[in-house]
Scaffold this motif. Structure first.
Motif, PDB file in Angstrom:
ATOM      1  N   PRO A   1       0.670  -1.385   0.028  1.00 30.72           N
ATOM      2  CA  PRO A   1       0.397   0.515  -0.019  1.00 30.72           C
ATOM      3  C   PRO A   1       0.845   1.432  -0.289  1.00 30.72           C
ATOM      4  O   PRO A   1       0.377   2.639  -0.791  1.00 30.72           O
ATOM      5  CB  PRO A   1      -1.025  -0.020   1.353  1.00 30.72           C
ATOM      6  CG  PRO A   1      -0.641  -1.410   1.984  1.00 30.72           C
ATOM      7  CD  PRO A   1       0.363  -2.320   0.750  1.00 30.72           C
ATOM      8  N   ALA A   2       2.067   1.091   0.374  1.00 27.82           N
ATOM      9  CA  ALA A   2       2.965   2.302   0.493  1.00 27.82           C
ATOM     10  C   ALA A   2       3.171   2.370  -1.129  1.00 27.82           C
ATOM     11  O   ALA A   2       3.503   4.647  -1.369  1.00 27.82           O
ATOM     12  CB  ALA A   2       3.890   2.657   1.004  1.00 27.82           C
ATOM     13  N   VAL A   3       3.256   2.035  -2.041  1.00 27.81           N
ATOM     14  CA  VAL A   3       3.548   2.045  -2.901  1.00 27.81           C
ATOM     15  C   VAL A   3       2.057   2.969  -3.681  1.00 27.81           C
ATOM     16  O   VAL A   3       2.480   3.825  -4.678  1.00 27.81           O
ATOM     17  CB  VAL A   3       3.853   1.317  -3.968  1.00 27.81           C
ATOM     18  CG1 VAL A   3       4.336   1.569  -4.925  1.00 27.81           C
ATOM     19  CG2 VAL A   3       5.346   0.152  -3.531  1.00 27.81           C
ATOM     20  N   TRP A   4       1.241   1.891  -3.839  1.00 25.06           N
ATOM     21  CA  TRP A   4      -0.283   2.163  -4.962  1.00 25.06           C
ATOM     22  C   TRP A   4      -1.030   2.552  -4.178  1.00 25.06           C
ATOM     23  O   TRP A   4      -2.313   2.414  -4.453  1.00 25.06           O
ATOM     24  CB  TRP A   4      -0.369   1.007  -5.356  1.00 25.06           C
ATOM     25  CG  TRP A   4       0.045  -0.521  -4.548  1.00 25.06           C
ATOM     26  CD1 TRP A   4       0.916  -0.861  -4.876  1.00 25.06           C
ATOM     27  CD2 TRP A   4      -1.394  -1.068  -3.439  1.00 25.06           C
ATOM     28  NE1 TRP A   4       0.019  -1.840  -4.145  1.00 25.06           N
ATOM     29  CE2 TRP A   4      -1.164  -2.236  -3.535  1.00 25.06           C
ATOM     30  CE3 TRP A   4      -2.275  -0.743  -3.132  1.00 25.06           C
ATOM     31  CZ2 TRP A   4      -1.288  -2.945  -2.486  1.00 25.06           C
ATOM     32  CZ3 TRP A   4      -3.129  -1.323  -2.202  1.00 25.06           C
ATOM     33  CH2 TRP A   4      -2.471  -2.226  -2.019  1.00 25.06           C
ATOM     34  N   GLY A   5      -1.047   2.740  -3.037  1.00 28.35           N
ATOM     35  CA  GLY A   5      -2.119   2.998  -1.880  1.00 28.35           C
ATOM     36  C   GLY A   5      -3.176   3.968  -1.836  1.00 28.35           C
ATOM     37  O   GLY A   5      -4.172   4.263  -2.165  1.00 28.35           O
ATOM     38  N   LYS A   6      -2.192   5.599  -2.144  1.00 29.52           N
ATOM     39  CA  LYS A   6      -3.530   6.581  -2.358  1.00 29.52           C
ATOM     40  C   LYS A   6      -3.773   6.443  -3.771  1.00 29.52           C
ATOM     41  O   LYS A   6      -5.213   6.578  -3.406  1.00 29.52           O
ATOM     42  CB  LYS A   6      -1.656   7.337  -2.556  1.00 29.52           C
ATOM     43  CG  LYS A   6      -2.644   9.590  -2.876  1.00 29.52           C
ATOM     44  CD  LYS A   6      -1.968  10.429  -2.897  1.00 29.52           C
ATOM     45  CE  LYS A   6      -0.831  10.225  -1.653  1.00 29.52           C
ATOM     46  NZ  LYS A   6      -0.474  11.628  -1.023  1.00 29.52           N
TER      47      LYS A   6
END
Length: 234
Positions: free
Chosen positions: A183-188
């Motif tokens: 989620p740190a990569v694609w979460g937003k």
């Protein structure tokens, strides 16, 4: 001259290796460290593939005896598949920690009613089993769908097997294969897309689960259809 040049080349290569090692270690930390490291609660998604000729018998047995299993740990929902891969059920179980899961599995093995009345009869009906350990993405919470969520279409409503967990209705289980990194990569960006989908009013998002063990880099989320147009059932 050649000796000095070779020495400089070796020193340059060594510097590159050191930088690469440091970068690699940092990247691994970013991938493997997340909210799950500080929070013990996780969700196990189990998928059972049923022998076609035993599908109705398995569903009947499960409906009659599932309380023997839910007395040991919390069941979020149990669904049979109507569209897609048929003769399959998917169920989601909540655990407080891995120690909790181990204790539940040990207790089940010692539960004579569970073994004799359900497992011994259910296992021969299955072709295979699969499971995934998942965590809720950081920006999501479990949201139970409204009680009135149901489908007036009789054929579609038959897919609902829930007297437990989530309320009866037509559910769609959506699966995305994500890029590594969590989620740190694609979460937003993903959060924005999911919230836009949920706000349209055609469905109610139940939860968004990110796999930790099993098939990695997958995100799965069930939602319940509030309108029956073009919906899948799980």
């Amino acid at each position: 001259m050649f000796t000095i040049r070779n020495a400089l080349r070796r020193g340059h290569c060594l510097t590159q290796k050191i930088k690469l090692t440091k970068t690699t270690k940092q990247l691994r930390a970013l991938i493997s460290t997340g909210p799950q490291q500080q929070h013990g609660t996780f969700y196990e998604i189990r998928t059972y593939f049923i022998k076609p000729e035993m599908n109705n018998a398995f569903l009947k047995l499960t409906n009659e005896k599932i309380e023997l299993r839910t007395s040991h740990s919390q069941l979020l929902g149990y669904w049979s598949v109507e569209y897609g891969g048929l003769n399959k059920v998917v169920h989601i179980w909540k655990y407080d920690s891995y120690a909790h899961r181990a204790a539940v599995r040990a207790a089940l093995a010692q539960d004579s009613q569970w073994v004799e009345q359900y497992i011994s009869k259910a296992m021969p009906m299955l072709r295979s089993q699969d499971n995934e350990v998942t965590y809720l993405v950081p920006w999501c919470q479990i949201e139970m769908p409204p009680k009135q969520a149901s489908c007036s279409d009789t054929s579609a409503a038959q897919c609902s097997r829930s007297s437990l967990g989530f309320s009866p209705g037509v559910y769609e289980l959506v699966t995305f294969q994500m890029k590594p990194g969590g989620p740190a990569v694609w979460g937003k960006a993903f959060s924005k897309a999911i919230n836009t989908h949920a706000k349209a009013g055609y469905s109610h998002l139940v939860g968004v689960f990110h796999t930790e063990f099993g098939l990695l880099n997958r995100v799965r989320f069930p939602d319940v259809a509030l309108m029956c147009t073009a919906c899948m059932c799980l």
